[in-house]
Design an enzyme around this catalytic site. Structure first.
Site, short mmCIF file in Angstrom:
data_model
loop_
_atom_site.label_atom_id
_atom_site.label_comp_id
_atom_site.label_asym_id
_atom_site.label_seq_id
_atom_site.Cartn_x
_atom_site.Cartn_y
_atom_site.Cartn_z
N CYS A 154 -1.41 1.42 43.59
CA CYS A 154 -2.24 0.87 44.52
C CYS A 154 -3.44 -0.11 43.63
O CYS A 154 -3.14 -1.03 42.86
CB CYS A 154 -2.69 0.77 45.88
SG CYS A 154 -3.89 2.67 45.97
N SER A 155 -4.78 -0.19 44.05
CA SER A 155 -5.35 -0.63 43.19
C SER A 155 -6.94 0.34 43.34
O SER A 155 -7.81 -0.36 43.43
CB SER A 155 -5.73 -1.95 43.97
OG SER A 155 -5.93 -1.39 44.94
#
Lengths: 222, 219
Positions: free
Chosen positions: A125-126
């Site tokens: 994801c991030s």
């Protein structure tokens, strides 16, 4: 430092928002309309107070950013005892600096060394150390970086203009849990004895992610 | 789930394109989406793993063609609908049409903002001693749950070394599906680049993931 958007006079939310690249009166985009509608619903239902949303946006635009990480790295370069504490327990060491009111658990500083370069990614994801670097740049959250950082880090580094010696070991940290990683870059040669303020000018955001290197001494203001 | 979000090692996405002097938000709506997501999470509408899982369940073509904050918006709409905070008629109308559902921590107000400015606490009391210590050889399990997991595909089946023990943490695989904390030990496990990517890989490369104990077996 990132530039501030030029719409600061107009930050009170859904009923005034506009894309910063468009003038007042321009056609609203699908995304503006959709986000405005959702904010209206959440507000009317009493789930959120718009002033609270304003405060969150403001914090990430004006208060939390890589300038915090720059101070952490500069202190680590200037103060061996702090460096040792930072590597032992990043959360506790950074909390002790008083730069931020709250710091998340399990913030891990990873140290570059001659012959060793660290690089951070979140392939799933991030995940990113928001408290010390602010919100991640678009490229960090993008498919090209997430896909290739773990397989071809030298190719990725080349796209940032960074070439490491062929025998430098590269260690990639994939942020797959609620641990967060901050790269402690090597202090540039010739900066021994500099003040923390001057050292901080050499620390770039990308150097703390591992996709860049610190600036060279002559790039700092004297 | 084996979704397109699990990108480590994929080819074909092209070069990384850093933008000089990038703004924090590229449009005002991006900041509003980020703030709504954080606020609703902090108010108890969902946890962070539910929000990650909601984005992972977007159709692959939508995931790949949407900007970062568009994915956040689409995921948030799914969460609000699934968890009963908003209904489809309200999304269509752009206004509240029904009474609100009670939030676990109540309305999100300015007094709550400072609380969301740092990550939540994920460390938990350990129900059992850690099975592994630094230096132990472990294999990432060949597992393919259809729901949220934080073990990326590119390490599954491979052998690595335990390097660090981060304590016992709430378990995302459980939290994402509303199953509670189910605390598990968390380890940094380091893999050789050639073990992951074959003989043509960079011989200087090592890659680590942070892996929960149920992801690992002794090797």
């Amino acid at each position: 430092m990132t530039k501030q958007p030029d719409h600061r006079h107009d930050r009170h939310g859904a009923h005034h928002d506009h894309d910063q690249h468009h003038d007042h009166g321009s056609e609203l985009t699908e995304m503006q309309l959709r986000v405005r509608a959702l904010e209206t619903i959440l507000t009317e239902k009493g789930y959120v107070d718009q002033a609270a949303l304003d405060a969150i946006v403001d914090a990430y635009e004006t208060k939390i950013g890589p300038h915090i990480g720059q101070r952490v790295v500069a202190r680590a370069w200037a103060d061996p005892a702090f460096r040792k504490a930072l590597l032992a327990d990043g959360t506790a060491a950074i909390a002790g600096l008083g730069l931020v009111s709250r710091i998340g658990d399990h913030l891990v500083a990873v140290e570059n060394a001659p012959g060793l370069h660290n690089m951070v990614v979140c392939t799933l994801c991030s995940c990113y150390p928001w408290e010390v670097l602010g919100l991640p740049p678009v490229w960090y959250k993008s498919a090209p970086y997430r896909a290739r950082a773990v397989k071809d880090p030298r190719g990725v580094l080349a796209e940032f203009g960074v070439t490491l010696p062929a025998d430098t070991r590269i260690r990639v940290w994939d942020s797959t849990a609620e641990t967060r990683f901050l790269v402690l870059p090597l202090q540039p040669a010739g900066t021994e004895g500099w003040s923390e303020e001057r050292l901080a000018q050499l620390v770039t955001r990308d150097a703390m992610i591992g996709t860049g290197l610190p600036k060279r001494p002559h790039e700092a203001a004297s | 789930m084996n979704g397109v979000h699990d990108m480590g090692g994929m080819d074909g996405f092209g070069p990384v394109s850093p933008q000089a002097d990038e703004p924090v938000f590229h449009a005002v709506w991006e900041g509003r989406v980020m703030a709504m997501m954080r606020a609703m999470g902090a108010a108890g509408a969902w946890n962070i793993d539910m929000s990650r899982y909601s984005r992972e369940t977007l159709p692959p073509d939508v995931y790949l063609s949407s900007s970062y904050y568009r994915k956040w918006l689409l995921g948030m709409e799914l969460l609000l609908l699934d968890r009963g905070f908003v209904d489809a008629g309200e999304i269509a109308a752009g206004h509240a049409l029904r009474p609100a559902k009670q939030l676990r921590r109540g309305k999100f107000t300015p007094a709550d903002v400072e609380r969301v400015m740092s990550r939540g606490k994920f460390g938990r009391a350990a129900p059992a001693p850690a099975r592994y210590r630094p230096g132990d050889r472990v294999r990432a399990r060949n597992m393919h749950p259809p729901t949220h997991t934080r073990l990326p595909r590119y390490v599954r089946g491979h052998v690595g070394l335990v390097e660090r023990v981060h304590g016992c943490h709430a378990f995302p695989d459980s939290l994402a599906v509303g199953g509670g904390d189910d605390p598990q030990w968390l380890y940094t496990v380091v893999f050789g680049g050639r073990d992951l990517w074959g003989d043509d890989a960079d011989p200087t490369l090592t890659v680590s993931v942070d892996a929960f104990e149920p992801y690992l077996v002794t090797a």
